[in-house]
Scaffold this motif. Structure first.
Motif, PDB file in Angstrom:
ATOM      1  N   UNK A   1       0.846  -1.187   0.000  1.00 40.38           N
ATOM      2  CA  UNK A   1       0.000   0.000   0.000  1.00 40.38           C
ATOM      3  C   UNK A   1       0.887   1.244   0.000  1.00 40.38           C
ATOM      4  N   UNK A   2       0.370   2.310  -0.607  1.00 45.47           N
ATOM      5  CA  UNK A   2       1.141   3.558  -0.702  1.00 45.47           C
ATOM      6  C   UNK A   2       1.289   4.181   0.683  1.00 45.47           C
ATOM      7  N   UNK A   3       2.531   4.663   0.942  1.00 48.05           N
ATOM      8  CA  UNK A   3       2.831   5.298   2.222  1.00 48.05           C
ATOM      9  C   UNK A   3       3.006   6.794   2.031  1.00 48.05           C
ATOM     10  N   UNK A   4       2.773   7.539   3.089  1.00 54.44           N
ATOM     11  CA  UNK A   4       3.046   8.976   3.055  1.00 54.44           C
ATOM     12  C   UNK A   4       4.549   9.186   3.207  1.00 54.44           C
ATOM     13  N   UNK A   5       5.024  10.304   2.704  1.00 56.29           N
ATOM     14  CA  UNK A   5       6.463  10.549   2.756  1.00 56.29           C
ATOM     15  C   UNK A   5       6.948  10.813   4.175  1.00 56.29           C
ATOM     16  N   UNK A   6       6.109  11.402   4.978  1.00 56.74           N
ATOM     17  CA  UNK A   6       6.528  11.636   6.359  1.00 56.74           C
ATOM     18  C   UNK A   6       6.689  10.312   7.096  1.00 56.74           C
ATOM     19  N   UNK A   7       5.853   9.315   6.745  1.00 59.00           N
ATOM     20  CA  UNK A   7       5.984   7.993   7.362  1.00 59.00           C
ATOM     21  C   UNK A   7       7.279   7.316   6.934  1.00 59.00           C
ATOM     22  N   UNK A   8       7.774   7.645   5.761  1.00 54.36           N
ATOM     23  CA  UNK A   8       9.021   7.064   5.285  1.00 54.36           C
ATOM     24  C   UNK A   8      10.205   7.731   5.976  1.00 54.36           C
ATOM     25  N   UNK A   9      10.187   9.057   6.062  1.00 52.87           N
ATOM     26  CA  UNK A   9      11.280   9.798   6.687  1.00 52.87           C
ATOM     27  C   UNK A   9      10.722  11.114   7.232  1.00 52.87           C
ATOM     28  N   UNK A  10      10.883  11.360   8.509  1.00 56.26           N
ATOM     29  CA  UNK A  10      10.347  12.604   9.087  1.00 56.26           C
ATOM     30  C   UNK A  10      10.986  13.874   8.540  1.00 56.26           C
ATOM     31  N   UNK A  11      12.121  13.753   7.860  1.00 56.55           N
ATOM     32  CA  UNK A  11      12.780  14.938   7.316  1.00 56.55           C
ATOM     33  C   UNK A  11      11.965  15.598   6.202  1.00 56.55           C
ATOM     34  N   UNK A  12      10.952  14.897   5.709  1.00 54.91           N
ATOM     35  CA  UNK A  12      10.128  15.485   4.649  1.00 54.91           C
ATOM     36  C   UNK A  12       9.229  16.610   5.168  1.00 54.91           C
ATOM     37  N   UNK A  13       9.205  16.784   6.438  1.00 53.34           N
ATOM     38  CA  UNK A  13       8.373  17.867   6.979  1.00 53.34           C
ATOM     39  C   UNK A  13       8.912  19.248   6.600  1.00 53.34           C
ATOM     40  N   UNK A  14      10.203  19.343   6.278  1.00 53.33           N
ATOM     41  CA  UNK A  14      10.793  20.639   5.941  1.00 53.33           C
ATOM     42  C   UNK A  14      10.279  21.196   4.612  1.00 53.33           C
ATOM     43  N   UNK A  15       9.720  20.338   3.751  1.00 56.28           N
ATOM     44  CA  UNK A  15       9.214  20.845   2.468  1.00 56.28           C
ATOM     45  C   UNK A  15       7.714  21.124   2.540  1.00 56.28           C
ATOM     46  N   UNK A  16       7.157  20.991   3.751  1.00 55.76           N
ATOM     47  CA  UNK A  16       5.750  21.307   3.982  1.00 55.76           C
ATOM     48  C   UNK A  16       4.823  20.434   3.128  1.00 55.76           C
ATOM     49  N   UNK A  17       3.563  20.726   3.239  1.00 57.85           N
ATOM     50  CA  UNK A  17       2.555  19.910   2.535  1.00 57.85           C
ATOM     51  C   UNK A  17       2.614  20.115   1.029  1.00 57.85           C
ATOM     52  N   UNK A  18       2.865  21.363   0.606  1.00 54.40           N
ATOM     53  CA  UNK A  18       2.903  21.620  -0.832  1.00 54.40           C
ATOM     54  C   UNK A  18       4.091  20.913  -1.486  1.00 54.40           C
ATOM     55  N   UNK A  19       5.208  20.858  -0.779  1.00 52.77           N
ATOM     56  CA  UNK A  19       6.367  20.159  -1.307  1.00 52.77           C
ATOM     57  C   UNK A  19       6.129  18.664  -1.407  1.00 52.77           C
ATOM     58  N   UNK A  20       5.460  18.088  -0.413  1.00 53.46           N
ATOM     59  CA  UNK A  20       5.151  16.669  -0.463  1.00 53.46           C
ATOM     60  C   UNK A  20       4.165  16.347  -1.590  1.00 53.46           C
ATOM     61  N   UNK A  21       3.258  17.271  -1.824  1.00 48.73           N
ATOM     62  CA  UNK A  21       2.315  17.071  -2.939  1.00 48.73           C
ATOM     63  C   UNK A  21       3.045  17.076  -4.283  1.00 48.73           C
ATOM     64  N   UNK A  22       3.988  18.015  -4.460  1.00 43.07           N
ATOM     65  CA  UNK A  22       4.756  18.056  -5.698  1.00 43.07           C
ATOM     66  C   UNK A  22       5.618  16.809  -5.836  1.00 43.07           C
TER      67      UNK A  22
END
Length: 529
Positions: free
Chosen positions: A456-477
């Protein structure tokens, strides 16, 4: 004007006929002849020359006393070959200009030079005059025939033995070189007569005489890169030396890189200054860059700051969009092929695997892009790819500069052979392909859903908490870049317009290709490299 002149000449010589007036195209070369007068009526397929001797009033003897010679008029007709055949088929040699049923003309195209050409004149008979034959036309015939024998014309000229020189033999050709030469058919120059100036020989310069080596920057499988200083202006450049192996020739990667970089002039693409071929090696002269992105990430093991991530990603998208607009695929995007200078400018480099894609083709190789940055469709054997191939690599680099580590570090030594481990790493984060959302996956050569678990597809924050620095818009891109289905991936041009870059000034989209984004003052204050 010429019509009036020729008309008066005809009246003076008593040659004017009501049914056959002279035309303005009178041959001046014949009129200027000292003893002959010519009147020419010409059409595109029929030319008539009437050659007459001068009247007794206009001809004088050698001693200056008036001559008592009589005027004679002899006609020479040049007919088209079609009309000659017509007369010959009818069994008649009479010309339409004959008088009293006697032939007065002779074809210019005749190959036989007759010495008894018939003629008629007022008050003259053949018994009273000598018959001399002159080939008076030395220039080429105006007809389409190129046969020199068809350019001779015969004319009977009646003279007085007391006043004229002895007649020439039958093989003598009159000398008319003093007459006016005919104007050439065309005003175009003959290319065989154009003489080009000799090229100046330039002695090739030795690359070692122009650049001084400072340090070795790196060494690959077929090339070595040096940091050099120009002896002319002191500028710093990078020399890429490619050794040419005997019987192997020039590597195809060098040919592609040289041919493509000539047409790629952009602020975010490395510049190729010059090429040298000598000492059994090929040397490329590039602009010098401080380091590549891979070495910069080694200094930042936890990833980059949020503003640096945004600046580097936008420059990567900007340079890649320029390549895609030129129908060029990079096909080898990875941190080692992204160069950085001391001002924070990012530039695409190493176009050895790049290829132009002007028309759709299915002849591409699926063994492109380093394994960690290769998309799943290519890993499963797809050769029908386009710009989506590069966009998957952009997503992998985007994730790596956020966390400092590769997102899909597959290994060939795992329990899955070949590329299967890399696919398992991708599916464990992005989920197993859904045949309803991606129906084309069933046609891929290496697709086998039974060997992989149902992820099943995972969220990027679940993979690595460092993705929080790119905010929600960065994770969407990032999610739009890392779509399993190639057609669902966002393009480079659309990615630059994503809300993730909303903090950048609008003028950034109006810059010329040769202008860096740091031309804008707002962005110069943000860089921290």
């Amino acid at each position: 004007m010429w019509g009036k002149i020729t008309s008066h000449i005809g009246v003076w010589l008593g040659l004017e006929e009501a049914e056959r007036p002279m035309r303005a195209s009178c041959s001046l070369s014949m009129i200027h002849h000292p003893q002959l007068t010519a009147v020419r009526n010409s059409k595109s397929s029929e030319n008539l020359h009437r050659i007459t001797t001068m009247s007794p009033q206009r001809i004088q003897d050698v001693d200056g006393s008036p001559s008592t010679r009589k005027t004679s008029s002899i006609f020479t007709l040049r007919r088209s070959r079609n009309k000659e055949k017509k007369y010959k088929n009818n069994g008649s040699n009479k010309s339409p200009l004959s008088k009293n049923g006697t032939e007065m003309t002779q074809s210019w195209h005749s190959n036989n030079v007759n010495g008894t050409s018939s003629g008629s004149g007022s008050g003259s008979t053949p018994e009273h005059h000598n018959k001399n034959i002159f080939s008076f036309l030395s220039r080429q015939s105006r007809s389409r025939s190129n046969n020199p024998s068809e350019s001779l014309s015969t004319v009977t000229h009646k003279t007085s033995p007391s006043t004229m020189p002895p007649p020439p033999s039958s093989n003598t050709v009159a000398d008319f070189t003093h007459l006016r030469k005919r104007r050439p058919r065309s005003a175009h120059y003959d290319p065989n007569t154009i003489t080009l100036p000799a090229k100046e020989e330039v002695t090739p310069q030795d690359v070692n005489d122009l650049y001084k080596r400072i340090d070795k920057l790196g060494e690959g499988s077929y090339a070595t890169v040096y940091k050099c200083e120009s002896k002319l202006d002191g500028s710093i450049v990078a020399l890429k030396e490619i050794k040419l192996q005997f019987q192997e020739g020039l590597p195809f990667t060098a040919i592609r890189e040289a041919s493509l970089l000539r047409n790629l002039r952009h602020a975010n693409i490395v510049s190729l200054h010059d090429i040298f071929y000598q000492h059994h090696q090929l040397t490329f002269v590039f602009e010098y860059m401080k380091m590549d992105l891979s070495k910069y990430l080694e200094q930042n093991v936890y990833g980059l700051d949020s503003i640096d991530i945004k600046l580097l990603l936008f420059q990567l998208l900007r340079g890649l969009d320029f390549c895609h607009r030129k129908k060029i695929l990079h096909r080898d995007l990875k941190p080692q092929n992204l160069l950085l200078d001391e001002d924070g400018v990012l530039k695409l480099a190493d176009f050895g695997l790049a290829r132009a894609k002007s028309v759709p083709s299915r002849t591409y190789s699926h063994e492109v892009v380093t394994l960690w940055y290769r998309p799943p469709d290519v890993l499963m054997g797809s050769t029908d790819y386009s710009t989506s191939l590069d966009m998957w690599g952009v997503g992998c680099i985007f994730a790596e500069i956020c966390t400092g580590t590769a997102l899909f570090p597959g290994s060939k030594d795992s329990h899955y052979p070949g590329t299967k481990d890399q696919l398992d790493m991708i599916f464990s984060i992005r989920g197993t392909p859904d045949e309803k959302k991606w129906p084309e996956v069933k046609n891929l050569p290496s697709y086998n859903p039974e060997i992989f678990p149902r992820y099943r597809e995972l969220s990027f924050i679940a993979v690595n908490p460092m993705f929080t620095k790119i905010l929600k818009t960065g994770q969407e891109l990032l999610g739009m870049l890392l779509q399993l289905r190639p057609e669902s991936r966002v393009s480079a041009a659309s990615a630059m317009l994503h809300p993730y870059f909303a903090s950048f000034p609008r003028e950034i989209h109006l810059l010329a290709p040769s202008q860096s984004i740091f031309r804008l003052r707002e962005l110069r204050d943000l860089r921290s490299l």
